[in-house]
Design a protein around this motif. Structure first.
Motif, PDB file in Angstrom:
ATOM      1  N   THR A  49      -7.235   4.371 -18.359  1.00  0.00           N
ATOM      2  CA  THR A  49      -6.714   3.019 -18.494  1.00  0.00           C
ATOM      3  C   THR A  49      -6.445   2.485 -17.094  1.00  0.00           C
ATOM      4  N   GLY A  50      -6.266   1.204 -16.977  1.00  0.00           N
ATOM      5  CA  GLY A  50      -6.021   0.627 -15.658  1.00  0.00           C
ATOM      6  C   GLY A  50      -4.782   1.214 -15.000  1.00  0.00           C
ATOM      7  N   GLN A  51      -4.878   1.502 -13.711  1.00  0.00           N
ATOM      8  CA  GLN A  51      -3.756   2.081 -12.974  1.00  0.00           C
ATOM      9  C   GLN A  51      -3.146   1.048 -12.032  1.00  0.00           C
ATOM     10  N   LEU A  52      -2.004   1.393 -11.456  1.00  0.00           N
ATOM     11  CA  LEU A  52      -1.391   0.528 -10.460  1.00  0.00           C
ATOM     12  C   LEU A  52      -2.345   0.330  -9.284  1.00  0.00           C
ATOM     13  N   SER A  53      -2.296  -0.845  -8.703  1.00  0.00           N
ATOM     14  CA  SER A  53      -3.165  -1.146  -7.557  1.00  0.00           C
ATOM     15  C   SER A  53      -2.506  -0.722  -6.251  1.00  0.00           C
ATOM     16  N   ASN A  54      -3.275  -0.760  -5.185  1.00  0.00           N
ATOM     17  CA  ASN A  54      -2.801  -0.488  -3.827  1.00  0.00           C
ATOM     18  C   ASN A  54      -2.233   0.927  -3.672  1.00  0.00           C
ATOM     19  N   ILE A  55      -2.870   1.881  -4.342  1.00  0.00           N
ATOM     20  CA  ILE A  55      -2.489   3.283  -4.190  1.00  0.00           C
ATOM     21  C   ILE A  55      -3.718   4.064  -3.758  1.00  0.00           C
ATOM     22  N   THR A  56      -3.543   4.878  -2.731  1.00  0.00           N
ATOM     23  CA  THR A  56      -4.650   5.696  -2.248  1.00  0.00           C
ATOM     24  C   THR A  56      -4.151   7.117  -2.035  1.00  0.00           C
ATOM     25  N   PHE A  57      -5.090   8.071  -1.991  1.00  0.00           N
ATOM     26  CA  PHE A  57      -4.725   9.488  -1.929  1.00  0.00           C
ATOM     27  C   PHE A  57      -5.275  10.139  -0.666  1.00  0.00           C
ATOM     28  N   ASP A  94       0.821  -1.211   0.000  1.00  0.00           N
ATOM     29  CA  ASP A  94       0.000   0.000   0.000  1.00  0.00           C
ATOM     30  C   ASP A  94       0.856   1.264   0.000  1.00  0.00           C
ATOM     31  N   LEU A  95       0.580   2.131  -0.976  1.00  0.00           N
ATOM     32  CA  LEU A  95       1.271   3.414  -1.111  1.00  0.00           C
ATOM     33  C   LEU A  95       0.266   4.551  -0.988  1.00  0.00           C
ATOM     34  N   ILE A  96       0.702   5.646  -0.399  1.00  0.00           N
ATOM     35  CA  ILE A  96      -0.149   6.824  -0.262  1.00  0.00           C
ATOM     36  C   ILE A  96       0.501   7.989  -0.993  1.00  0.00           C
ATOM     37  N   ALA A  97      -0.291   8.691  -1.780  1.00  0.00           N
ATOM     38  CA  ALA A  97       0.139   9.915  -2.442  1.00  0.00           C
ATOM     39  C   ALA A  97      -0.841  11.023  -2.067  1.00  0.00           C
ATOM     40  N   LEU A  98      -0.538  12.235  -2.462  1.00  0.00           N
ATOM     41  CA  LEU A  98      -1.408  13.374  -2.166  1.00  0.00           C
ATOM     42  C   LEU A  98      -2.246  13.728  -3.383  1.00  0.00           C
ATOM     43  N   ARG A  99      -3.474  14.133  -3.120  1.00  0.00           N
ATOM     44  CA  ARG A  99      -4.279  14.700  -4.194  1.00  0.00           C
ATOM     45  C   ARG A  99      -3.569  15.937  -4.743  1.00  0.00           C
ATOM     46  N   TYR A 109       3.457   4.838 -16.993  1.00  0.00           N
ATOM     47  CA  TYR A 109       2.375   3.987 -16.488  1.00  0.00           C
ATOM     48  C   TYR A 109       2.408   3.884 -14.961  1.00  0.00           C
ATOM     49  N   GLY A 110       3.616   3.819 -14.382  1.00  0.00           N
ATOM     50  CA  GLY A 110       3.709   3.745 -12.933  1.00  0.00           C
ATOM     51  C   GLY A 110       3.512   5.083 -12.269  1.00  0.00           C
ATOM     52  N   ALA A 111       4.180   6.121 -12.791  1.00  0.00           N
ATOM     53  CA  ALA A 111       4.143   7.431 -12.140  1.00  0.00           C
ATOM     54  C   ALA A 111       2.757   8.051 -12.161  1.00  0.00           C
ATOM     55  N   GLN A 112       1.982   7.818 -13.227  1.00  0.00           N
ATOM     56  CA  GLN A 112       0.656   8.423 -13.243  1.00  0.00           C
ATOM     57  C   GLN A 112      -0.270   7.773 -12.221  1.00  0.00           C
ATOM     58  N   GLY A 113       0.089   6.577 -11.770  1.00  0.00           N
ATOM     59  CA  GLY A 113      -0.708   5.922 -10.738  1.00  0.00           C
ATOM     60  C   GLY A 113      -0.673   6.641  -9.412  1.00  0.00           C
ATOM     61  N   VAL A 114       0.407   7.424  -9.163  1.00  0.00           N
ATOM     62  CA  VAL A 114       0.503   8.192  -7.921  1.00  0.00           C
ATOM     63  C   VAL A 114       0.341   9.688  -8.186  1.00  0.00           C
ATOM     64  N   THR A 115      -0.106  10.034  -9.377  1.00  0.00           N
ATOM     65  CA  THR A 115      -0.356  11.425  -9.732  1.00  0.00           C
ATOM     66  C   THR A 115      -1.825  11.768  -9.485  1.00  0.00           C
ATOM     67  N   GLY A 116      -2.040  12.863  -8.756  1.00  0.00           N
ATOM     68  CA  GLY A 116      -3.406  13.233  -8.379  1.00  0.00           C
ATOM     69  C   GLY A 116      -3.965  14.380  -9.179  1.00  0.00           C
ATOM     70  N   VAL A 117      -3.523  14.532 -10.428  1.00  0.00           N
ATOM     71  CA  VAL A 117      -4.035  15.559 -11.331  1.00  0.00           C
ATOM     72  C   VAL A 117      -4.717  14.860 -12.497  1.00  0.00           C
ATOM     73  N   MET A 118      -5.987  15.147 -12.710  1.00  0.00           N
ATOM     74  CA  MET A 118      -6.793  14.423 -13.687  1.00  0.00           C
ATOM     75  C   MET A 118      -6.179  14.442 -15.085  1.00  0.00           C
ATOM     76  N   ASN A 119      -5.596  15.590 -15.470  1.00  0.00           N
ATOM     77  CA  ASN A 119      -5.073  15.716 -16.826  1.00  0.00           C
ATOM     78  C   ASN A 119      -4.006  14.678 -17.150  1.00  0.00           C
ATOM     79  N   PHE A 120      -3.362  14.132 -16.125  1.00  0.00           N
ATOM     80  CA  PHE A 120      -2.293  13.168 -16.346  1.00  0.00           C
ATOM     81  C   PHE A 120      -2.685  11.748 -15.946  1.00  0.00           C
ATOM     82  N   ARG A 121      -3.956  11.530 -15.633  1.00  0.00           N
ATOM     83  CA  ARG A 121      -4.433  10.180 -15.324  1.00  0.00           C
ATOM     84  C   ARG A 121      -5.294   9.719 -16.501  1.00  0.00           C
ATOM     85  N   HIS A 122      -4.735   8.820 -17.285  1.00  0.00           N
ATOM     86  CA  HIS A 122      -5.420   8.393 -18.498  1.00  0.00           C
ATOM     87  C   HIS A 122      -6.481   7.343 -18.196  1.00  0.00           C
TER      88      HIS A 122
END
Length: 442
Positions: free
Chosen positions: A172-180, A144-149, A157-170
């Motif tokens: 498509t399926g994202q990495l699992s076990n990440i919460t904000f 489990d990883l935590i990032a900030l909104r 593909y990995g970095a956008q999974g912890v990115t909390g800006v909509m424009n950079f979240r495509h």
């Protein structure tokens, strides 16, 4: 059958031809990120200035997306690069070369004393983020990883999974076990101003959206693309304590805030009385040459021992030669102090603009990380994206290069090279004033 023909056509500086070639031969994924209505074509740069293909000079308040740290075409960087290119252009990490090893030692020495730091060079910041996530999961055995909104950590593909800006979240399926968790934005944060409400939210996120066994927390000391949102006093320290209590590592993303940008120290986290477990570096590290790095405590990095991970150009001696000289130039030319002093004057000028133009809802930042947030109403804080786009275009007309950013694209973001001078501040403020006056008069 396709015909192959050697390229013999010289480089063109025709505005129309450059635009046409890019539109014809760039893939859609590389054509999308164009901020200006009419593409800005950069022909050359010197220090804090750039010139377009028509010869117009602009003050570069973005450092070519923060990659130019000590100035365009800095003579010492040019000399270091030239000397290395003439001797050896590339040495794969399968073989040894002293320049990357020296640079790794010099980077490690900039980190907090009393800890054993090691370095893994990558090609870019997003790749470094990917490695940091993998390293945290392997080192802790947790997922489990935590990032900030509102965070930005990259678009891979990995970095956008912890990115909390909509424009950079495509889509498509994202990495699992990440919460904000909610970012402690002191202007428009979910819980208002203050620090404790956001630490309380982090407690809730850990309790309700994770297993309670963390791999780590990823944090920017100043959120960059999210709109220059500095972490308030006490937040990083409190967040680190909570994450470590649940077995996690603390990962600091200094890709945008590092190398003296805030005018406090080489690394922004130094001002928060914390010691990270992993630090991610890129952008200004090579003054425009492609390079990134993960700097980690030795015991954390040791978890990857025996796991083959290869970045083709990550320890390129040319880029590392530039990186070594960047560190020397920052120290010799006292550029961190320059960012502090000139940045403070720039901030004062921006605050004066806020007093003059009601569309400016907030001015924030430290050193050479500054932002102006535009709103239609200061009471409701309704974002003003259309007005921001107009002012953004006008600042180019009046001689500036900057960025509009944030989820609502209502923030004018400035992170200039560290060599921006005191005599540049008045022209910058004048250009902004003219741009806001243009908006009021349209």
């Amino acid at each position: 059958m396709n015909e192959t023909q050697a390229t013999t056509v010289p480089v063109t500086w025709s505005t129309e031809e450059i635009i046409a070639k890019r539109n014809r031969y760039y893939a859609a994924s590389q054509r999308a990120f164009v901020p200006y209505e009419k593409p800005l074509i950069i022909r050359r740069g010197q220090g804090q200035y750039v010139w377009d293909e028509l010869g117009n000079r602009l003050i570069d308040l973005l450092g070519m997306n923060l990659c130019i740290s000590v100035g365009h075409a800095h003579p010492r960087i040019v000399a270091a690069v030239k000397a290395q290119v003439e001797e050896l252009t590339h040495c794969t990490t399968m073989f040894y070369h002293p320049v990357p090893a020296h640079f790794a030692e010099e980077l490690a020495r900039t980190m907090p004393a009393g800890h054993d730091w090691v370095v893994h060079f990558t090609n870019s910041g997003a790749e470094a983020i990917d490695l940091a996530l993998m390293m945290a999961r392997i080192a802790t055995g947790n997922q489990d990883l935590i990032a900030l909104r509102n965070s930005y950590h990259g678009a891979t593909y990995g970095a956008q999974g912890v990115t909390g800006v909509m424009n950079f979240r495509h889509n498509t399926g994202q990495l699992s076990n990440i919460t904000f968790t909610a970012e402690p934005n002191q202007y428009r944060g979910a819980f208002g101003s203050g620090t404790q409400p956001y630490l309380d939210d982090l407690d809730r996120v850990i309790r309700h959206t994770t297993s309670g066994q963390l791999a780590g927390l990823l944090i920017e000391p100043v959120q960059g693309y999210g709109g220059i949102v500095p972490m308030p006093e006490g937040y990083m320290k409190g967040a680190f304590e909570r994450v470590r209590a649940h077995g996690g590592l603390c990962i600091v993303d200094e890709v945008q805030s590092g190398f003296g940008k805030t005018g406090d120290a080489m690394w922004c986290f130094d001002a928060h009385d914390v010691v990270p477990d992993i630090v991610v570096l890129a952008k200004g590290i090579g003054n425009g040459l492609p390079l990134g790095a993960v700097v980690a405590k030795r015991d954390v990095a040791k978890a990857m021992d025996g796991k083959f991970l290869f970045h083709t150009y990550g320890a390129n001696p040319v880029a590392c030669a530039a990186g070594r000289e960047v560190l020397r130039v920052i120290e010799d030319e006292k550029l961190i102090e320059n960012a502090r002093d000139v940045g403070a004057r720039l901030h004062e000028g921006l605050m004066d603009l806020k007093a003059r133009f009601s569309i400016i809802g907030d001015v924030r930042g430290r050193g050479f990380m500054q932002a102006v947030e535009l709103v239609r109403d200061r009471g409701t804080k309704e974002p003003a994206p259309e007005e921001t786009a107009y002012v953004f275009e006008r600042t180019r007309v009046h001689g500036l290069v900057l960025s509009k950013s944030g989820n609502d694209k209502n923030i004018l973001r400035m992170v200039p090279p560290l060599c921006l001078a005191m005599e540049d501040v008045e022209p910058v403020i004048d250009a902004f004033a003219q741009s806001f006056a243009d908006l009021a008069a349209r």
